[in-house]
Design a protein around this motif. Structure first.
Motif, PDB file in Angstrom:
ATOM      1  N   ARG A   1     -15.079  73.470 -46.569  1.00 49.19           N
ATOM      2  CA  ARG A   1     -16.056  74.382 -45.976  1.00 49.19           C
ATOM      3  C   ARG A   1     -16.050  75.737 -46.674  1.00 49.19           C
ATOM      4  NH1 ARG A   1     -18.338  74.544 -41.083  1.00 49.19           N
ATOM      5  NH2 ARG A   1     -19.376  76.312 -42.072  1.00 49.19           N
ATOM      6  N   VAL A   2     -14.871  76.236 -47.035  1.00 45.08           N
ATOM      7  CA  VAL A   2     -14.786  77.508 -47.752  1.00 45.08           C
ATOM      8  C   VAL A   2     -15.489  77.387 -49.106  1.00 45.08           C
ATOM      9  CG1 VAL A   2     -13.210  79.107 -48.904  1.00 45.08           C
ATOM     10  CG2 VAL A   2     -12.706  78.319 -46.584  1.00 45.08           C
TER      11      VAL A   2
ATOM     12  N   ARG B   1     -18.826  70.659 -56.607  1.00 46.90           N
ATOM     13  CA  ARG B   1     -19.782  69.615 -56.974  1.00 46.90           C
ATOM     14  C   ARG B   1     -19.182  68.222 -56.729  1.00 46.90           C
ATOM     15  NH1 ARG B   1     -21.033  73.194 -61.274  1.00 46.90           N
ATOM     16  NH2 ARG B   1     -19.694  72.065 -62.729  1.00 46.90           N
ATOM     17  N   THR B   2     -17.894  68.074 -57.063  1.00 46.75           N
ATOM     18  CA  THR B   2     -17.227  66.791 -56.818  1.00 46.75           C
ATOM     19  C   THR B   2     -17.214  66.467 -55.329  1.00 46.75           C
ATOM     20  OG1 THR B   2     -15.819  67.057 -58.774  1.00 46.75           O
ATOM     21  CG2 THR B   2     -15.051  65.533 -57.057  1.00 46.75           C
ATOM     22  N   LEU B   3     -16.846  67.449 -54.507  1.00 48.73           N
ATOM     23  CA  LEU B   3     -16.836  67.254 -53.060  1.00 48.73           C
ATOM     24  C   LEU B   3     -18.226  66.956 -52.518  1.00 48.73           C
ATOM     25  CD1 LEU B   3     -14.367  70.038 -51.910  1.00 48.73           C
ATOM     26  CD2 LEU B   3     -14.231  67.646 -51.199  1.00 48.73           C
TER      27      LEU B   3
ATOM     28  N   THR C   1      -9.955  63.802 -52.574  1.00 49.94           N
ATOM     29  CA  THR C   1      -9.713  65.048 -53.303  1.00 49.94           C
ATOM     30  C   THR C   1      -8.516  65.743 -52.649  1.00 49.94           C
ATOM     31  OG1 THR C   1     -11.033  66.534 -51.900  1.00 49.94           O
ATOM     32  CG2 THR C   1     -12.227  65.245 -53.586  1.00 49.94           C
ATOM     33  N   PRO C   2      -7.978  66.783 -53.305  1.00 48.83           N
ATOM     34  CA  PRO C   2      -6.834  67.492 -52.696  1.00 48.83           C
ATOM     35  C   PRO C   2      -7.234  68.508 -51.641  1.00 48.83           C
ATOM     36  CG  PRO C   2      -7.256  68.340 -54.903  1.00 48.83           C
ATOM     37  CD  PRO C   2      -8.201  67.185 -54.689  1.00 48.83           C
ATOM     38  N   TYR C   3      -8.512  68.554 -51.243  1.00 47.14           N
ATOM     39  CA  TYR C   3      -8.987  69.619 -50.361  1.00 47.14           C
ATOM     40  C   TYR C   3      -9.199  69.111 -48.941  1.00 47.14           C
ATOM     41  CZ  TYR C   3      -9.793  71.414 -55.001  1.00 47.14           C
ATOM     42  OH  TYR C   3      -9.612  71.786 -56.302  1.00 47.14           O
TER      43      TYR C   3
END
Length: 303
Positions: free
Chosen positions: A37-38, A102-104, A29-31
Motif C-alpha cells: 500500500r505504501v 510494477r511487479t506488485l 514478493t518480499p512485501y
C-alpha cells in the motif's frame, strides 16, 4: 448480534484467504500488504510528506519510519527535507521502487483477472453490487467518486470520435477535419498499441460514458496524453482531474520518464487541470486548423 459477529469474522477469514494477504509477502514478493500500500500511494502521487502518508494509511509513526528506512537502504525510495519547510520530510519512489511496484501491480491485477475469469457476466455484476453494498453500509460510500473509471469497451471508441466532433463544433466552431483527426488517433491506437505501454480509459456515470483519456507512446522515454474529454453535464465533478491522474499513474508504471500533451488556448478548464497535475507550458504557436484560427500549446512534465 453474536451470530452476526461470527458471520462477519467468518467472511473476513474467507476474504483474506481469497486475496492472499496472510502470507509473509504479497504475490510471491518480499512485501507485506501494508508495504505494498505504501508503494502504491507513492507511485500514484509521485511525492508525499511522511506525515501525510502516515495519516492516509493510519500507520504508527515509528513503524512507518522503520519501513521507509529499510526501503531507502534497499534503494526503493528517497527521502529529503522540503525546500519550503525543513521540518517536512518528502518521500518519493526511486527507479527500483517503481520497478517493485510494477511487479506488485501486475501480479495483483493478474490474480484478480484469474479470480474473475470463471465468473459469468451476471455473477460479475452481482459481485460489484455486493462490494458496493458493503462500502455503503460500512460508511465508505460518501467518499466514493460519483463516477467509474474503466477501460474502453465495445462502442466506446466510436463514442469518443462522435462526442469530440459534436462538442468541439458546438463549443468552438471546429469543422469536420477535427473529427477526422480524432478518428485517425483512435484507429492508430486500436491497430498498433502495446497494452504494456499504452492504455485508454472511459469515465462513466450511471452506466453512460462521460469522459475519455489515452496514454500513448511518444518514444521509449516519453508518453503522450491524448483525447481528454469531459461531457459538459459532468464538468465540476472532478472527472477530468481523475482521468489525468490515471494516465500519469499508468505512464509511471509503464516506465516512461516524461509525458507531453498538446492542447489549445481556449480550453481553459483543461489547462487548469494540467497545471494542477504538474504540467508546464513549453511552447505555443498559432495556425489555421479545423476551419478556424487555433493557438496550440505544448505542455510536459517529468514523471
Amino acid at each position: 448480534m453474536d451470530d452476526l459477529v461470527t458471520d462477519v469474522r467468518a467472511f473476513n477469514r474467507f476474504y483474506t484467504r481469497v486475496i492472499g494477504v496472510l502470507g509473509a509477502g504479497m504475490h510471491d514478493t518480499p512485501y507485506s500488504l501494508t508495504e505494498a500500500r505504501v508503494l502504491f500511494e507513492l507511485d500514484a502521487r509521485g511525492e508525499m510528506e511522511t506525515a501525510e502518508l502516515r495519516r492516509l494509511l493510519g500507520l504508527d509513526a515509528g513503524y512507518l519510519s522503520r519501513m521507509l528506512a529499510r526501503f531507502e537502504a534497499d534503494g526503493l525510495v528517497t527521502r529529503a527535507r522540503s525546500a519550503s519547510d525543513a521540518r517536512r520530510r518528502l518521500v518519493r519512489l526511486g527507479e527500483s521502487g517503481r520497478a517493485a511496484y510494477r511487479t506488485l501491480d501486475e501480479a495483483s491485477a493478474s490474480a484478480v483477472r484469474d479470480m474473475l475469469a470463471p465468473l459469468t457476466e451476471e455473477d460479475r455484476r452481482r459481485l460489484m453490487s455486493a462490494m458496493t453494498t458493503i462500502q455503503e453500509i460500512l460508511g465508505e460510500a460518501p467518499e466514493r467518486e460519483p463516477y467509474v473509471i474503466r477501460p474502453p469497451r465495445a462502442g466506446d471508441l466510436g463514442w469518443i470520435v462522435h462526442r469530440h466532433g459534436v462538442l468541439y463544433e458546438q463549443e468552438h466552431g471546429w469543422d469536420e477535419t477535427f473529427e477526422a483527426m480524432v478518428a485517425r488517433i483512435v484507429a492508430d491506437y486500436v491497430e498498433g498499441h502495446d497494452p504494456k505501454r499504452e492504455a485508454g480509459w472511459i469515465a462513466e456515470v450511471d452506466g453512460e460514458p462521460v469522459g475519455s483519456i489515452f496514454c500513448v507512446r511518444e518514444d521509449d522515454r516519453t508518453a503522450r496524453l491524448r483525447l481528454l474529454l469531459v461531457e459538459p453535464s459532468t464538468r465540476g465533478m472532478g472527472v477530468g482531474g481523475r482521468l489525468v491522474r490515471e494516465c500519469l499513474a499508468f505512464a509511471r508504471r509503464a516506465g516512461y520518464e516524461r509525458i507531453v500533451l498538446m492542447t489549445v488556448d481556449v480550453l481553459t478548464a483543461a489547462r487548469r487541470i494540467y497545471e494542477k497535475a504538474g504540467f508546464q507550458l513549453d511552447e505555443r504557436h498559432t495556425e489555421h486548423s479545423y476551419g478556424t484560427t487555433v493557438t496550440f500549446q505544448t505542455w510536459s512534465r517529468d514523471l
